[in-house]
Design an enzyme around this catalytic site. Structure first.
Site, short mmCIF file in Angstrom:
data_model
loop_
_atom_site.label_atom_id
_atom_site.label_comp_id
_atom_site.label_asym_id
_atom_site.label_seq_id
_atom_site.Cartn_x
_atom_site.Cartn_y
_atom_site.Cartn_z
N ASP A 177 0.86 -1.19 0.00
CA ASP A 177 0.00 0.00 0.00
C ASP A 177 0.89 1.23 0.00
O ASP A 177 1.99 1.21 0.54
CB ASP A 177 -0.90 0.01 1.24
CG ASP A 177 -1.97 -1.06 1.20
OD1 ASP A 177 -2.44 -1.40 0.09
OD2 ASP A 177 -2.36 -1.55 2.28
N ASP B 286 -7.18 -1.13 -4.46
CA ASP B 286 -8.20 -0.70 -3.50
C ASP B 286 -9.10 0.37 -4.11
O ASP B 286 -10.33 0.34 -3.95
CB ASP B 286 -7.55 -0.15 -2.23
CG ASP B 286 -6.75 -1.18 -1.48
OD1 ASP B 286 -7.10 -2.38 -1.54
OD2 ASP B 286 -5.76 -0.79 -0.83
#
Length: 145
Positions: free
Chosen positions: A109, A122
């Protein structure tokens, strides 16, 4: 065809961005790119860092999710460009994060948002979810007439 084009683009962009982050940015390093704050983290759980250490389990869940979407597409009950876009983003995002979970046991991430640190997969899932809501609401209004 739209479904496959979107899914493949999401997977390629997601995996390329994660590769570049892993290759050139140290974990917990923060930097700015075009005015966007980015921080490299590795998440072995799900969104928001919940259920740490269960990445491979969520990878298997992603496989079943993709199979379910492919089944729904095959039944033909949900048709049209909007639902194809929605499913393309959802499947592309699920596969993008699923690859990380199954191969590495964690997800890379790096995009800082008020809700945490996310990645392109995401965001694709969020877009797909929004398009799905629009499709369902539109279908409801259409059936209401």
């Amino acid at each position: 065809m739209l479904f496959y084009v979107i899914a493949i683009l999401v997977i390629v962009m997601d995996q390329l961005s994660k590769y570049l982050i892993r290759a050139y940015i140290d974990i917990n390093e923060t930097f700015s790119l075009w005015g966007i704050q980015l921080t490299h983290i590795e998440n072995s759980g799900m969104a928001g860092g919940l259920f740490q250490g269960n990445a491979r389990l969520f990878g298997v869940v992603a496989v079943f999710f993709v199979l379910a979407v492919l089944y729904f597409r095959r039944t033909g009950e949900m048709k049209g460009a909007l639902i194809d876009c929605s499913f393309g983003f959802l499947v592309g995002g699920a596969i993008g994060n699923g690859i990380d979970r199954l191969l590495f046991g964690q997800v890379t991430d790096f995009i800082i948002r008020s809700g945490g640190i996310l990645n392109l997969a995401d965001h694709a899932i969020e877009i797909g979810g929004l398009l799905l809501i629009i499709y369902v609401v539109g279908r409801w209004f259409k059936n209401k007439r």
